[in-house]
Design an enzyme around this catalytic site. Structure first.
Site, PDB file in Angstrom:
ATOM      1  N   ASP A  96       0.851  -1.182   0.000  1.00  0.00           N
ATOM      2  CA  ASP A  96       0.000   0.000   0.000  1.00  0.00           C
ATOM      3  C   ASP A  96       0.897   1.246   0.000  1.00  0.00           C
ATOM      4  OD1 ASP A  96      -3.161   0.155   1.710  1.00  0.00           O
ATOM      5  OD2 ASP A  96      -2.242   1.649   0.393  1.00  0.00           O
ATOM      6  N   ASP A 197      -3.070   4.873  -2.422  1.00  0.00           N
ATOM      7  CA  ASP A 197      -4.082   5.432  -1.530  1.00  0.00           C
ATOM      8  C   ASP A 197      -4.560   6.792  -2.046  1.00  0.00           C
ATOM      9  OD1 ASP A 197      -5.307   5.239   1.161  1.00  0.00           O
ATOM     10  OD2 ASP A 197      -4.168   7.067   1.542  1.00  0.00           O
ATOM     11  N   GLU A 245      -6.921   3.726  -5.372  1.00  0.00           N
ATOM     12  CA  GLU A 245      -8.129   3.958  -4.577  1.00  0.00           C
ATOM     13  C   GLU A 245      -8.612   5.338  -4.961  1.00  0.00           C
ATOM     14  OE1 GLU A 245      -8.003   5.455  -0.769  1.00  0.00           O
ATOM     15  OE2 GLU A 245      -9.762   4.412  -0.056  1.00  0.00           O
ATOM     16  N   HIS A 319     -10.838  -2.389   4.762  1.00  0.00           N
ATOM     17  CA  HIS A 319     -10.554  -1.926   6.127  1.00  0.00           C
ATOM     18  C   HIS A 319     -11.264  -0.616   6.451  1.00  0.00           C
ATOM     19  CE1 HIS A 319      -8.048   0.275   3.435  1.00  0.00           C
ATOM     20  NE2 HIS A 319      -7.735   1.118   4.400  1.00  0.00           N
ATOM     21  N   ASP A 320     -11.893  -0.014   5.425  1.00  0.00           N
ATOM     22  CA  ASP A 320     -12.583   1.267   5.641  1.00  0.00           C
ATOM     23  C   ASP A 320     -14.094   1.113   5.662  1.00  0.00           C
ATOM     24  OD1 ASP A 320     -10.344   3.151   3.474  1.00  0.00           O
ATOM     25  OD2 ASP A 320     -10.287   2.825   5.644  1.00  0.00           O
TER      26      ASP A 320
END
Ligand code: TEU
Ligand code: CA
Length: 539
Positions: A96, A197, A245, A319-320
């Site tokens: 990431d 990200d 993302e 995870h969000d």
């Protein structure tokens, strides 16, 4: 050559996956100890959320050193070992990359604070507005202003997220050079993929007040995002796959970022289907989700990305996000059926599927009942904002229980007694571990886990599912979400009964053979409650 249509990616939230040294925090050695399990599932790549040195304002998305491993997770030798052991089992590692911002503990930011102009230009330091106060009226995505004042400099710096996450100035070629060096470092170590990200936020248009909003339009899908993505692709070459993302992205831009001929991203996460239960787009308010809205949003994006040649990351969990089984299915009745239905929507549509840790065994929302259970900065900030806006403690905790990112961050449930750590976990475990766990799933041939394995095997055997066209099938009942995948003369039909009732099938699938169903004895004339069924045209 990289073939995205064959990848099946498993997301690991290292902090909550497996602890190996009893400190209650997951780590890289813990991941290594679970590689045989992941190989059994059949995934081709493991995406790790950040494990770099970080003060932890945002659970690692505030990076203080891009070329190191935070000691709490291990060290570079552990990462090298993970890459090697994963490869022995046919799995690649994707890391990431948080390049929109660094931690304010990063060396670059510290040198900026000490007055070094070179490093101040790595960020956005701006003078107060003419009348004093923040330079613009933009809002942080975590609440409040996105400008933090530094008294000894007499300047503000920009942070679209937490004030511990200072936005990087990508206009600065020196910043872009540093970024390329970070990518080279991990490629040297053997990493084969990168997640970027909030990568569509890296090009800011201008710093002006946003008369009708929170500033989003000034920093989302900015004018140079594609240029920067092309620079990254040119630098890392064609064989490293990347996923962006994308925050609040349009379908047009999402397709442009992921069209192979544009040489930008390999694929992208977009979130429109994960906002269908946000009343007026507001995350921190509740409303029941409307299945028709979910189906039409998924279909709209599948069709737009297909028509425009883009490529989606297919996911319902990360995870969000709260756990989809609780959010879109039912975690009290027909849990396994609902989990299998959501699995089919992830693994049989057009794109590259992502499975989030625990999804494959039917993990659910945490069921937290008090504020002390929460760890996530976004949730804790939102709690305070909601209470300041006059909501009661009970109403606020009800919203957090449904919306908090911590729902996805409870420890992986390996055994009935947990199995994540010998110590005190950093966040409470979900008490349904006694019935929802890997150990029991492996033993039960009808488990969600084994259904994921079947779906993955089916996907790997079918060109139509991996790379075929997708077309909606309008059934006589809108509660059936149906589509077909076709490639050459292969045609696969996927049916999903989004109700807990038996629904008649009034279309003729007699010349189709059932390949897989979440119901043990599928009835040709009807779909069982929340059944998913996959058929192949034979004649
Ligand atoms: O998330 C981007 C982001 O905007 C999310 O915070 C999401 O919009 C929100 O949580 C949903 O309400 C990325 C990372 O995935 C997230 O974990 C980080 O907190 C964020 O960026 C900042 O790096
Ligand atoms: Ca540990």
């Amino acid at each position: 050559m990289l073939d995205l249509t064959k990848e099946i990616i498993y997301q690991i939230y290292p902090r909550s996956f497996q602890d190996s040294n009893g400190d209650g925090i997951g780590d890289i050695q813990g991941i290594i100890s679970r590689l045989d399990y992941l190989e059994m599932l059949g995934v081709s790549c493991l995406w790790l959320n950040p494990v770099y040195p970080s003060p932890g304002c945002d659970n690692g998305y505030d990076v203080a050193d891009y070329k190191e491993i935070d000691p709490v997770f291990g060290n570079l030798q552990d990462m090298k070992k993970l890459i090697e052991e994963a490869e022995k089992r046919g799995m690649k590692i994707m890391l990431d990359m948080v390049f929109n911002h660094t931690s304010t503990e990063h060396g670059w930011f510290k040198r900026a604070l000490s007055g070094e102009k070179k490093y101040q230009d790595y960020y956005f330091f701006k003078a107060p507005a003419p009348g004093g106060g923040p330079p613009t009226n933009w809002k942080s995505k975590f609440g409040g202003t996105c400008w933090e004042y530094v008294p000894n400099l007499g300047l503000y710096y920009l942070h679209l997220f937490d004030k511990g996450q200072a936005d990087l100035n990508w206009e600065n070629p020196q910043v872009r050079k540093e970024i390329m060096e970070v990518l080279d470092f991990w490629l040297e170590l053997g990493v084969k993929g990168f997640r970027f990200d909030v990568i569509n936020l890296i090009s800011k248009r201008a710093f002006e007040d946003d008369s009708d909003g929170d500033g989003r339009s000034y920093y989302t899908d900015g004018p140079k995002v594609e240029q920067y993505l092309k620079e990254i692709r040119a630098h890392i070459g064609e064989d490293i796959f990347t996923v962006g993302e994308l925050s609040s992205v349009s379908a047009e831009r999402c397709a442009a970022y992921t069209k192979p001929e544009n040489r930008e991203l390999s694929m992208a996460f977009h979130f429109h289907h994960l906002k269908v239960d946000y009343p007026d787009g507001e995350k921190w308010r509740l409303m029941p989700f409307d299945f028709n809205h979910l189906r039409e949003t998924l279909h709209e994006w599948d069709m737009k990305m297909q028509e425009k040649g883009g490529w989606s990351a297919l996911f319902f969990n990360c995870h969000d996000q709260p756990r989809s089984l609780s959010r879109f299915g039912n975690d009290r009745r027909y849990q396994a059926r609902w989990a299998k239905l959501l699995a089919s929507l992830t693994l049989t549509r057009r794109g590259t599927p992502y499975i989030y840790q625990g999804e494959e065994i039917g993990m659910t929302n945490a069921g937290f009942e008090c504020l002390d259970d929460y760890r996530d900065v976004e949730s804790l900030n939102s709690y305070q904002i909601l209470r300041d806006n006059g909501l009661s403690e009970e109403e606020t905790l009800q919203i957090l229980a449904a919306r908090s990112r911590d729902n996805a961050r409870t420890p992986m449930q390996w055994r009935r007694e947990g199995g994540f750590t010998e110590g005190e976990p950093w966040i409470s475990e979900n008490q349904n571990k006694r019935t929802v766990n890997v150990e029991d799933s492996l033993k039960d041939p009808e488990s969600v886990f084994h259904f994921y394995r079947e779906l993955i095997r089916l996907r790997k055997s079918s060109d139509a599912i991996q790379k075929g066209r997708i077309e909606m099938i309008r059934m006589d009942n809108d509660s059936i979400y149906a589509y077909k995948r076709s490639y050459g003369d292969e045609e696969i039909v996927c049916l999903h009964n989004f109700t807990e009732n038996k629904l008649p099938i009034r279309r003729d699938f007699k010349d189709h053979q059932v390949l897989l169903s979440s119901c043990e004895k599928p009835d040709q004339t009807c779909l069982s409650p929340c059944e998913c069924r996959i058929l192949k045209k034979t004649a």
